[in-house]
Enzyme design. Structure first.
Site, mmCIF file in Angstrom:
data_model
loop_
_atom_site.group_PDB
_atom_site.id
_atom_site.type_symbol
_atom_site.label_atom_id
_atom_site.label_comp_id
_atom_site.label_asym_id
_atom_site.label_seq_id
_atom_site.Cartn_x
_atom_site.Cartn_y
_atom_site.Cartn_z
ATOM 1 N N ASP A 1 0.900 -1.148 0.000
ATOM 2 C CA ASP A 1 0.000 0.000 0.000
ATOM 3 C C ASP A 1 0.940 1.199 0.000
ATOM 4 O OD1 ASP A 1 -1.482 2.280 0.940
ATOM 5 O OD2 ASP A 1 -3.077 0.878 1.424
ATOM 6 N N HIS A 2 1.035 1.879 -1.127
ATOM 7 C CA HIS A 2 2.130 2.854 -1.223
ATOM 8 C C HIS A 2 1.976 4.029 -0.254
ATOM 9 C CE1 HIS A 2 -0.439 5.152 -4.012
ATOM 10 N NE2 HIS A 2 0.349 6.180 -3.773
ATOM 11 N N HIS B 1 -5.687 2.953 1.114
ATOM 12 C CA HIS B 1 -4.855 4.066 1.584
ATOM 13 C C HIS B 1 -5.474 4.816 2.781
ATOM 14 C CE1 HIS B 1 -2.886 3.094 -2.048
ATOM 15 N NE2 HIS B 1 -3.570 3.859 -2.859
HETATM 16 C C1 BG6 Z 1 -3.470 4.887 -6.426
HETATM 17 C C2 BG6 Z 1 -4.822 5.007 -7.057
HETATM 18 O O1 BG6 Z 1 -3.431 3.790 -5.551
HETATM 19 O O2 BG6 Z 1 -3.196 6.070 -5.693
HETATM 20 C C3 BG6 Z 1 -4.883 6.224 -7.961
HETATM 21 O O3 BG6 Z 1 -5.089 3.845 -7.819
HETATM 22 C C4 BG6 Z 1 -4.485 7.462 -7.212
HETATM 23 O O4 BG6 Z 1 -6.181 6.393 -8.515
HETATM 24 C C5 BG6 Z 1 -3.159 7.244 -6.493
HETATM 25 O O5 BG6 Z 1 -4.351 8.515 -8.150
HETATM 26 C C6 BG6 Z 1 -2.858 8.414 -5.586
HETATM 27 O O6 BG6 Z 1 -1.576 8.267 -5.059
HETATM 28 P P1 BG6 Z 1 -0.728 9.537 -4.592
HETATM 29 O O7 BG6 Z 1 0.495 8.953 -4.002
HETATM 30 O O8 BG6 Z 1 -0.483 10.354 -5.834
HETATM 31 O O9 BG6 Z 1 -1.581 10.257 -3.620
#
Ligand code: BG6
Length: 511
Positions: free
Chosen positions: A185-186, A248
């Protein structure tokens, strides 16, 4: 603090896809440039595309748009050495056939490059292939750990519902042990998300206040200014609730809600996160779901002279789609600490700006002494800015110089950018390095993912099975449908960074 990273091989499934070029290779390059990769390290890309090692190196390293910036600071020899870490193996049409060749190639590279039998598999294919790949790896003898460790990183989405997530967990666990599985989960790789733990548990000034006695409500906003871009096909089957909220945002919620862990070992932290997710009050009846959830879609609008398409006009999106691009949920947490404290969480595409922040709203002092303070309805707030302008802001009252006791709001702030010497790792860089070192703290465990789905499932059912007839529209470039204000009305209004701010708040740079 540098931990040991053992020699190893990274095998990427779906290596010709966007994620490898956009995220994984730049993260690997940063690790390489910072001398964080082990002495013996190779990347073996696999996918259904017919490519040679040289094609793969060109595509993901030498000619990659995503790496251009980083390579500016590299000389030719250094870039060449990095590119030479990459190899490619065509895995045939179905990801299900040619594991004998894969095993042979892995064995040969392992011997030549001395990676000591340690292999990290990265699944970045369409999710329906995850189980097949795990099964085939196991059947080819590529998951056993008698000669080096084997780990499996699984990209999101992890499941589509509680049922599918459970089935996927079960399917993967038939071939890999839970301790070998790393669900990415980044958001957990973001420095500011991790800092939630430190803010809470490394300071003695916040934790005593971190409960129902002092906190009035908690607000989390995740806004993106972009639309669905080229991902209409995927997004239309997913929607904001699955795409952002289930993973997230509930991860962020779990870090806010959790009890102090007994230590910083991965399982100690993850146990508390699971407990937190399990204490979210599940909304089961339609009235509760109606009153506490709102969904909407962005519609066409003119943003600074540019006409922006509505969601239903986007490429690969159904012209009558009922998929939400905005979701706002109010919920409660059923435990001793949080009883009766409402949480308001919203996420959306095509908002006026890109921002993710957590706002802890504190209660007013029980007895107001300064009657002419002008500070009513301006309670203390702790704002944790996840992105951009990562930082923390505390809003508190100070006396305006002069006669009487006029109180004004002042800000105490901290910005990550002020830590000049600190290199803030990109999320994928941090997460890859952790998995390479066998640290699963920032990866989601099976029960964690299931607990999150358990909360989300009834909302999805309510929204998608014709039970909720409401689907609001909001013009692209605005803060969502007006109806979402009603959700938070009892507390005041959503904190829309840059908007709705009282005069004294406007000077805050974080706003
Ligand atoms: C991803 C989603 O997991 O996270 C995307 O699939 C979203 O739709 C993205 O744009 C947002 O990540 P960050 O790090 O740019 O907030």
């Amino acid at each position: 603090m540098k931990r040991k990273t053992e020699n190893q091989m990274l095998v990427i499934f779906g290596a010709s896809g966007d994620l490898t070029a956009r995220k994984l290779v730049p993260a690997l390059y940063s690790l390489y440039a910072e001398d964080q990769l082990p002495e013996h390290f190779v990347v073996l890309g696999t996918s259904r595309s017919d490519m040679t090692d040289a094609d793969f190196r060109n595509q993901v390293v030498l000619e990659s748009d995503y790496l251009k910036e980083k390579l500016k600071n590299s000389d030719e020899a250094k870039t060449k050495k990095f590119a030479e870490m990459f190899f490619y193996q065509d895995l045939g049409e179905s990801y299900g056939v040619d594991y004998a060749s894969l095993r042979e190639r892995v064995g040969q590279l392992n011997d030549e490059k001395r990676t000591q039998g340690n292999i990290m598999y990265y699944l970045s294919t369409p999710p329906r292939l995850y189980e097949t790949i795990a099964k085939n790896l196991a059947e080819a003898g590529l998951s056993t750990q008698n000669n080096g460790w084997k780990r499996l990183i699984v990209e999101k989405p992890f499941g589509y519902s509680l049922e599918t997530a459970k089935a996927l967990n079960q399917g993967l666990q038939e071939h890999f042990k839970e301790s070998q599985i790393y669900r990415i989960d980044h958001y957990l790789g973001k420095e500011t998300v991790q800092n939630l733990l430190v803010t809470r548990f490394a300071n003695s000034i916040f934790e005593p206040l971190w409960n129902r006695n002092y906190i009035k409500h908690v607000e989390i906003t995740n806004a993106e200014s972009v639309g669905v871009e080229k991902r209409g096909g995927y997004y239309d089957k997913s929607g904001a609730l699955r795409d952002m909220f289930q993973n997230h945002l509930l991860q962020i919620v779990s870090l806010i809600v959790m009890e102090p862990p007994i230590g910083d070992e991965p399982e100690e932290i993850r146990d508390e996160k699971v407990k937190a997710l399990k204490s979210l009050r599940i909304m089961r009846d339609e009235k509760t779901l109606h009153d506490n959830t709102i969904r909407a879609q962005y519609i066409a609008s003119d943003i600074q002279g540019k006409i922006v398409k509505g969601y239903r006009e986007e490429e690969d999106v159904d012209a009558e789609s009922t998929t939400e691009t905005f979701a706002a949920i109010k919920f409660f947490v059923d435990n001793w600490r949080w009883k009766d404290v409402p949480f308001y969480v919203r996420t959306a595409k095509r908002m006026p700006t890109k921002v993710t922040e957590v706002v802890i709203h504190f209660k007013s002092p029980h007895h107001q002494i300064f009657k002419e303070s002008g500070i009513q309805n301006k309670d203390n707030k702790l704002i944790i800015r996840i992105q951009p302008d990562e930082g923390i802001l505390i809003k508190f009252g100070v006396k305006v110089p002069g006669q009487g006791f006029k109180v004004e709001r002042a800000n105490l702030d901290f910005y990550y950018s002020s830590l000049m010497e600190a290199h803030v790792m990109e999320a994928y860089e941090r997460l890859l390095l952790d998995a390479m070192q066998g640290d699963a703290t920032l990866y989601a465990r099976a029960d964690e993912v299931e607990a999150a789905w358990e909360f989300v499932d009834p909302i999805l059912d309510y929204w998608q099975n014709g039970k909720d007839v409401r689907m609001y529209g909001y013009p692209s470039g605005t803060w969502g449908p007006r109806n979402s204000d009603e959700l938070i009305e009892g507390e005041g209004y959503w904190r829309n960074p840059g908007e709705n701010l009282t005069d004294d708040e406007n000077y805050c740079v974080l706003c």
